[in-house]
Design an enzyme around this catalytic site. Structure first.
Site, PDB file in Angstrom:
ATOM      1  N   GLU A 130      -4.586 -18.910 -28.671  1.00  0.00           N
ATOM      2  CA  GLU A 130      -5.979 -19.356 -28.677  1.00  0.00           C
ATOM      3  C   GLU A 130      -6.852 -18.411 -27.868  1.00  0.00           C
ATOM      4  O   GLU A 130      -6.353 -17.685 -26.992  1.00  0.00           O
ATOM      5  CB  GLU A 130      -6.084 -20.766 -28.096  1.00  0.00           C
ATOM      6  CG  GLU A 130      -5.324 -21.794 -28.911  1.00  0.00           C
ATOM      7  CD  GLU A 130      -5.498 -23.223 -28.418  1.00  0.00           C
ATOM      8  OE1 GLU A 130      -5.169 -24.146 -29.177  1.00  0.00           O
ATOM      9  OE2 GLU A 130      -5.975 -23.404 -27.269  1.00  0.00           O
ATOM     10  N   SER A 135      -0.713 -16.087 -23.667  1.00  0.00           N
ATOM     11  CA  SER A 135       0.671 -16.458 -23.368  1.00  0.00           C
ATOM     12  C   SER A 135       0.798 -17.833 -22.719  1.00  0.00           C
ATOM     13  O   SER A 135       1.906 -18.341 -22.566  1.00  0.00           O
ATOM     14  CB  SER A 135       1.303 -15.404 -22.445  1.00  0.00           C
ATOM     15  OG  SER A 135       1.394 -14.151 -23.093  1.00  0.00           O
ATOM     16  N   GLU A 244      11.710 -14.395 -32.170  1.00  0.00           N
ATOM     17  CA  GLU A 244      10.585 -13.458 -32.264  1.00  0.00           C
ATOM     18  C   GLU A 244      10.763 -12.305 -31.279  1.00  0.00           C
ATOM     19  O   GLU A 244      10.462 -11.149 -31.599  1.00  0.00           O
ATOM     20  CB  GLU A 244       9.270 -14.187 -31.990  1.00  0.00           C
ATOM     21  CG  GLU A 244       8.046 -13.299 -32.164  1.00  0.00           C
ATOM     22  CD  GLU A 244       6.732 -14.028 -31.961  1.00  0.00           C
ATOM     23  OE1 GLU A 244       5.675 -13.384 -32.137  1.00  0.00           O
ATOM     24  OE2 GLU A 244       6.746 -15.224 -31.620  1.00  0.00           O
ATOM     25  N   LEU A 339       5.138  16.299 -27.738  1.00  0.00           N
ATOM     26  CA  LEU A 339       5.976  17.368 -28.264  1.00  0.00           C
ATOM     27  C   LEU A 339       5.358  18.005 -29.504  1.00  0.00           C
ATOM     28  O   LEU A 339       5.400  19.220 -29.676  1.00  0.00           O
ATOM     29  CB  LEU A 339       7.367  16.822 -28.576  1.00  0.00           C
ATOM     30  CG  LEU A 339       8.485  17.829 -28.795  1.00  0.00           C
ATOM     31  CD1 LEU A 339       9.808  17.262 -28.310  1.00  0.00           C
ATOM     32  CD2 LEU A 339       8.606  18.202 -30.271  1.00  0.00           C
ATOM     33  N   GLY A 341       2.249  18.118 -30.091  1.00  0.00           N
ATOM     34  CA  GLY A 341       0.992  18.755 -29.713  1.00  0.00           C
ATOM     35  C   GLY A 341      -0.173  18.279 -30.575  1.00  0.00           C
ATOM     36  O   GLY A 341      -0.321  17.087 -30.834  1.00  0.00           O
ATOM     37  N   GLU A 369       4.587  -9.174 -18.708  1.00  0.00           N
ATOM     38  CA  GLU A 369       4.490  -9.939 -17.468  1.00  0.00           C
ATOM     39  C   GLU A 369       5.106 -11.331 -17.610  1.00  0.00           C
ATOM     40  O   GLU A 369       5.792 -11.818 -16.701  1.00  0.00           O
ATOM     41  CB  GLU A 369       3.021 -10.044 -17.047  1.00  0.00           C
ATOM     42  CG  GLU A 369       2.389  -8.725 -16.628  1.00  0.00           C
ATOM     43  CD  GLU A 369       2.113  -7.766 -17.783  1.00  0.00           C
ATOM     44  OE1 GLU A 369       1.974  -6.555 -17.529  1.00  0.00           O
ATOM     45  OE2 GLU A 369       2.031  -8.231 -18.946  1.00  0.00           O
TER      46      GLU A 369
END
Length: 381
Positions: A130, A135, A244, A339, A341, A369
Site C-alpha cells: 500500500e 514492507s 517469493e 568492464l 565501459g 532491511e
C-alpha cells in the site's frame, strides 16, 4: 550436494522445453517489448499451452510436476535467460497470487480460477503493498467490512505486478482490529463495481512488467471470495513470502550469471594494447572473483530450496539467501557495466538492462532491511 544431485533427468527435460520456448517465443521480441513497456498478452496463453505456467501445480488443474520444487527452479532460471526481469516477473505473477487460492479458497472458486490462470487464459496478481507502507504488512489500511453476503472494500494498493492487465487479484484487506491478527485475503475480479486500476507506473527497471495502482471505493466482494478463514490472512501472506523470496534469490543469481557471461564474452573478444582485455591480470582476477561469489550464492540458494522441498522451515536462511544473492547481483552487474565501459552504458547492451532490472530485487518481496530484521529475530534478538 552437487548440481546433478539437485537436478535430475526430468529437470533437464524441463530446462530444454523452457529454453526452446524462450528462444522461439521471447527472444525475437524481447528488446522491442522492453522499449514498448509491455509484452503481448498472448504470451501468457502460449506459456500456458506449453505447460510452463502449470509447472509445480496439480495435474487436475492443468499443472505438472506438482511438489517438485526444482522443476520450478529450472523453469525460473531458463526464463531468466531471456534477459528481461520484468517479463519474467509479469509472466510469473501467478506464482505469488495463485498459491493462496489453490490452498485455501472455497472449492467452487478454486476450481474456476486455477485452471484459467494455469492455461494462460486469465492473469493473476497479488495485491498487498500500500502507499502508506511497503514492507509493513501488519499495518495495512485497506478495509473490508462485512455487509450481509458481501464485503465492502475501501482502500488502495500500489506497485502491483501485472496490476494493469490482471483478471484476478489476491488482495490483503483488514477485516478485524489492528495488527497482523485482523488481516484477511479476498479474491477480487477485474470489473467488480467500485474497483478501478490506475495508469501503468513508470519504473527504473523491469520495463516490460506492467505495474499499477489499484483503488477500491466501496467495492462489493462476495463473502464466498474469502480465501481461508477471516482474520487469518497474515499467515498465508507470510507463507507465500518464503516462496517469493526464493524466486527473487533465483532471479538475482541468474541476473548475476548473465552479467558474468556477458563480461567473459567481452573479455575474450575486446582487445586493448594488442591483446584481449581478459589477458590483463586485473580483469582476469576480477572475473575470477565474480565467478566465485556467484557460485557461493547459487549453492547456498539451492541448499535452502532443497530444505524447502522436504518441508523444512528456512525462514532465517531464505532471508539470508535473498540478501546474499541480491548483494552478489549488485556487484556483478556493476562490474559488468564497468568492464564493458561505454558499451555497458548503452541501451543496446544486455548488461545495461541487467543493471537496471537488478535494483528492485533487494526491495521486492521484503526489503534487505526487513530480511535482516527477520534474521535477527530468528536468532533470538
Amino acid at each position: 550436494m552437487s548440481f546433478q544431485e539437485y537436478f535430475d533427468d526430468s529437470h533437464q527435460l524441463v530446462r530444454d522445453s523452457v529454453r526452446r520456448f524462450v528462444e522461439r517465443e521471447i527472444l525475437p521480441g524481447v528488446d522491442a517489448w522492453e522499449e514498448a513497456g509491455e509484452f503481448p498478452r498472448e504470451l501468457y496463453r502460449k506459456a500456458g499451452a506449453a505447460g510452463i505456467l502449470g509447472i509445480g501445480y496439480p495435474e487436475r488443474f492443468g499443472g505438472s510436476h506438482e511438489g517438485d520444487l526444482f522443476a520450478k527452479v529450472a523453469t525460473s532460471e531458463e526464463l531468466m535467460r531471456c534477459g528481461s526481469g520484468g517479463l519474467v516477473a509479469g509472466l510469473g505473477s501467478l506464482d505469488i497470487g495463485l498459491p493462496p487460492v489453490l490452498k485455501w479458497a472455497k472449492p467452487a472458486l478454486r476450481d474456476r480460477v486455477v485452471p484459467e490462470v494455469l492455461s494462460g487464459q486469465r492473469i493473476m496478481a497479488l495485491a498487498v503493498t500500500e502507499p502508506s507502507g511497503g514492507s509493513d504488512v501488519a499495518n495495512l489500511k485497506t478495509r473490508a467490512v462485512r455487509d450481509g453476503d458481501h464485503y465492502r472494500v475501501t482502500g488502495s494498493k500500489t506497485f502491483i505486478t501485472s496490476g494493469v492487465r490482471a483478471d484476478y487479484y489476491t488482495v490483503a484487506v483488514r477485516t478485524g482490529g489492528e495488527g497482523f491478527a485482523g488481516i484477511s485475503l479476498l479474491l477480487i475480479e477485474k470489473g467488480t463495481p467500485g474497483f478501478s486500476v490506475g495508469r501503468p507506473l513508470k519504473k527504473m527497471g523491469w520495463w516490460a512488467s506492467d505495474t499499477a495502482e489499484l483503488f477500491f471505493d466501496d467495492c462489493r466482494v462476495p463473502v464466498d471470495n474469502l480465501i481461508g478463514a477471516e482474520n487469518m490472512g497474515f499467515a498465508g501472506i507470510m507463507a507465500n513470502f518464503q516462496s517469493e523470496r526464493l524466486s527473487l534469490a533465483l532471479m538475482a543469481n541468474m541476473t548475476a550469471q548473465l552479467a558474468l557471461e556477458q563480461s567473459l564474452n567481452w573479455a575474450r573478444e575486446r582487445e586493448a594494447f594488442g591483446k584481449p582485455i581478459g589477458k590483463f591480470q586485473v580483469l582476469k582476477h576480477r572475473l575470477a572473483e565474480m565467478a566465485t561469489q556467484l557460485e557461493m550464492s547459487r549453492e547456498f540458494t539451492y541448499r535452502q530450496a532443497a530444505k524447502m522441498a522436504v518441508g523444512k522451515s528456512v525462514i532465517k536462511e531464505i532471508s539470508m539467501a535473498k540478501n546474499v544473492a541480491t548483494d552478489v547481483a549488485d556487484k556483478l552487474t556493476y562490474d559488468a557495466v564497468q568492464l564493458l565501459g561505454g558499451m555497458g552504458y548503452m541501451r543496446e547492451s544486455l548488461v545495461e538492462r541487467l543493471y537496471r532490472d537488478n535494483r528492485i530485487l533487494s526491495i521486492g518481496g521484503g526489503s534487505r532491511e526487513i530480511m535482516n530484521e527477520i534474521i535477527a529475530k530468528q536468532m533470538g534478538l
